[in-house]
Write a protein that holds these residues in place. Structure first.
Motif, PDB file in Angstrom:
ATOM      1  N   PRO A  60       0.815  -1.208   0.000  1.00 34.55           N
ATOM      2  CA  PRO A  60       0.000   0.000   0.000  1.00 34.55           C
ATOM      3  C   PRO A  60       0.857   1.270   0.000  1.00 34.55           C
ATOM      4  CG  PRO A  60      -0.005  -1.001   2.175  1.00 34.55           C
ATOM      5  CD  PRO A  60       0.767  -1.919   1.279  1.00 34.55           C
ATOM      6  N   LEU A  61       0.332   2.307  -0.650  1.00 34.96           N
ATOM      7  CA  LEU A  61       1.038   3.581  -0.753  1.00 34.96           C
ATOM      8  C   LEU A  61       0.137   4.718  -0.298  1.00 34.96           C
ATOM      9  CD1 LEU A  61       2.532   3.160  -4.348  1.00 34.96           C
ATOM     10  CD2 LEU A  61       3.789   3.000  -2.196  1.00 34.96           C
ATOM     11  N   THR A  62       0.739   5.755   0.235  1.00 37.74           N
ATOM     12  CA  THR A  62      -0.032   6.964   0.517  1.00 37.74           C
ATOM     13  C   THR A  62      -0.204   7.716  -0.797  1.00 37.74           C
ATOM     14  OG1 THR A  62       1.902   8.354   0.928  1.00 37.74           O
ATOM     15  CG2 THR A  62       0.962   7.182   2.844  1.00 37.74           C
ATOM     16  N   PRO A  63      -1.235   8.541  -0.900  1.00 41.42           N
ATOM     17  CA  PRO A  63      -1.375   9.356  -2.107  1.00 41.42           C
ATOM     18  C   PRO A  63      -0.151  10.253  -2.343  1.00 41.42           C
ATOM     19  CG  PRO A  63      -3.428   9.345  -0.885  1.00 41.42           C
ATOM     20  CD  PRO A  63      -2.396   8.665  -0.016  1.00 41.42           C
ATOM     21  N   GLY A  64       0.432  10.763  -1.271  1.00 46.87           N
ATOM     22  CA  GLY A  64       1.623  11.612  -1.413  1.00 46.87           C
ATOM     23  C   GLY A  64       2.802  10.858  -2.000  1.00 46.87           C
ATOM     24  N   VAL A  91      -8.676   0.985  -3.435  1.00 48.43           N
ATOM     25  CA  VAL A  91      -9.450   1.300  -2.226  1.00 48.43           C
ATOM     26  C   VAL A  91      -8.573   2.125  -1.302  1.00 48.43           C
ATOM     27  CG1 VAL A  91     -11.002  -0.694  -2.305  1.00 48.43           C
ATOM     28  CG2 VAL A  91      -8.830  -0.885  -1.120  1.00 48.43           C
ATOM     29  N   ARG A  92      -9.230   2.999  -0.548  1.00 46.62           N
ATOM     30  CA  ARG A  92      -8.557   3.799   0.479  1.00 46.62           C
ATOM     31  C   ARG A  92      -8.810   3.129   1.820  1.00 46.62           C
ATOM     32  NH1 ARG A  92     -11.166   8.118  -2.448  1.00 46.62           N
ATOM     33  NH2 ARG A  92      -9.628   9.481  -3.407  1.00 46.62           N
ATOM     34  N   GLU A  93      -7.761   3.119   2.641  1.00 47.71           N
ATOM     35  CA  GLU A  93      -7.873   2.562   3.989  1.00 47.71           C
ATOM     36  C   GLU A  93      -7.074   3.425   4.928  1.00 47.71           C
ATOM     37  OE1 GLU A  93      -6.367  -1.417   4.648  1.00 47.71           O
ATOM     38  OE2 GLU A  93      -8.081  -2.227   3.580  1.00 47.71           O
ATOM     39  N   GLY A  94      -7.505   3.504   6.160  1.00 43.74           N
ATOM     40  CA  GLY A  94      -6.723   4.196   7.168  1.00 43.74           C
ATOM     41  C   GLY A  94      -5.475   3.391   7.504  1.00 43.74           C
ATOM     42  N   SER A  95      -4.405   4.081   7.810  1.00 42.07           N
ATOM     43  CA  SER A  95      -3.161   3.416   8.180  1.00 42.07           C
ATOM     44  C   SER A  95      -3.292   2.841   9.588  1.00 42.07           C
ATOM     45  CB  SER A  95      -1.999   4.412   8.143  1.00 42.07           C
ATOM     46  OG  SER A  95      -0.841   3.856   8.729  1.00 42.07           O
ATOM     47  N   PRO A  96      -2.840   1.611   9.805  1.00 38.86           N
ATOM     48  CA  PRO A  96      -2.898   1.054  11.162  1.00 38.86           C
ATOM     49  C   PRO A  96      -1.959   1.791  12.123  1.00 38.86           C
ATOM     50  CG  PRO A  96      -1.830  -0.484   9.646  1.00 38.86           C
ATOM     51  CD  PRO A  96      -2.312   0.672   8.830  1.00 38.86           C
ATOM     52  N   ASP A  97      -0.911   2.431  11.594  1.00 36.65           N
ATOM     53  CA  ASP A  97       0.062   3.146  12.421  1.00 36.65           C
ATOM     54  C   ASP A  97      -0.348   4.577  12.734  1.00 36.65           C
ATOM     55  OD1 ASP A  97       1.595   0.862  12.154  1.00 36.65           O
ATOM     56  OD2 ASP A  97       2.767   1.674  10.498  1.00 36.65           O
ATOM     57  N   ASP A  98      -1.094   5.193  11.825  1.00 40.79           N
ATOM     58  CA  ASP A  98      -1.435   6.603  11.963  1.00 40.79           C
ATOM     59  C   ASP A  98      -2.808   6.812  11.336  1.00 40.79           C
ATOM     60  OD1 ASP A  98      -1.723   9.359  11.794  1.00 40.79           O
ATOM     61  OD2 ASP A  98       0.298   9.718  11.038  1.00 40.79           O
ATOM     62  N   LEU A 103      -3.991   5.011   3.156  1.00 35.02           N
ATOM     63  CA  LEU A 103      -3.211   4.088   2.325  1.00 35.02           C
ATOM     64  C   LEU A 103      -4.071   3.613   1.168  1.00 35.02           C
ATOM     65  CD1 LEU A 103      -1.480   1.901   5.063  1.00 35.02           C
ATOM     66  CD2 LEU A 103      -0.473   3.764   3.717  1.00 35.02           C
ATOM     67  N   LEU A 104      -3.438   3.470   0.025  1.00 36.13           N
ATOM     68  CA  LEU A 104      -4.121   3.007  -1.176  1.00 36.13           C
ATOM     69  C   LEU A 104      -3.724   1.561  -1.454  1.00 36.13           C
ATOM     70  CD1 LEU A 104      -3.374   6.156  -3.325  1.00 36.13           C
ATOM     71  CD2 LEU A 104      -5.549   5.591  -2.208  1.00 36.13           C
TER      72      LEU A 104
END
Length: 153
Positions: A60-64, A91-98, A103-104
């Motif tokens: 997974p990657l962040t949009p940034g 799909v977009r998902e919240g990061s488990p760390d933050d 995350l994509l």
């Protein structure tokens, strides 16, 4: 279009570095344009496919991070991501760390488009490489290493 490649016309060595640069640039661009035609989903733009492929391969990657990889602005990547999400390919998902981070992830359909597009592109190129002589294929292999070095600079 024929299935065999005609031998390249004999060309005199380019007189200048500028002429060599122009010839290489045009050849690489034509090859890339032709390769882009071999894709599993003709509805996706080249930018959308590139973002999907990065996410399928590296996610997974962040949009940034995806914007950095594609060397585009975050707002531009956000528009691309929105289209891919609406199409059911990401799909977009919240990061488990933050929890503030998004995350994509590529969906199974997104992974399949990337897999099939790569298969088609590899098959298209392999068919053309098979028409070359062993010496020409060795030259292509050497040029591939050189081109990789140029892109990594």
């Amino acid at each position: 279009m024929t299935d065999t490649l005609a031998p390249a016309p004999a060309r005199a060595r380019r007189a200048t570095l500028a002429e060599q640069s122009t010839e290489l640039r045009l050849s690489v661009m034509r090859l890339a344009r032709r390769m882009r035609q071999e894709r599993a989903d003709t509805e996706l733009s080249a930018t959308q496919y590139a973002a999907l492929a990065w996410t399928a391969s590296e996610g997974p990657l962040t949009p940034g991070r995806l914007a950095e990889l594609e060397r585009v602005t975050p707002p531009s990547m956000n528009r691309t991501v929105n289209c891919l999400v609406e199409s059911g390919l990401l799909v977009r998902e919240g990061s488990p760390d933050d929890g503030r981070k998004i995350l994509l992830h590529a969906t199974p359909a997104g992974h399949e488009i990337v897999r099939e597009t790569r298969r088609r592109r590899d098959a298209w190129l392999a068919k053309r490489l098979a028409t070359l002589t062993p010496d020409e294929r060795n030259t292509i292999a050497a040029a591939t290493d050189i081109l990789r070095r140029l892109t990594d600079q």
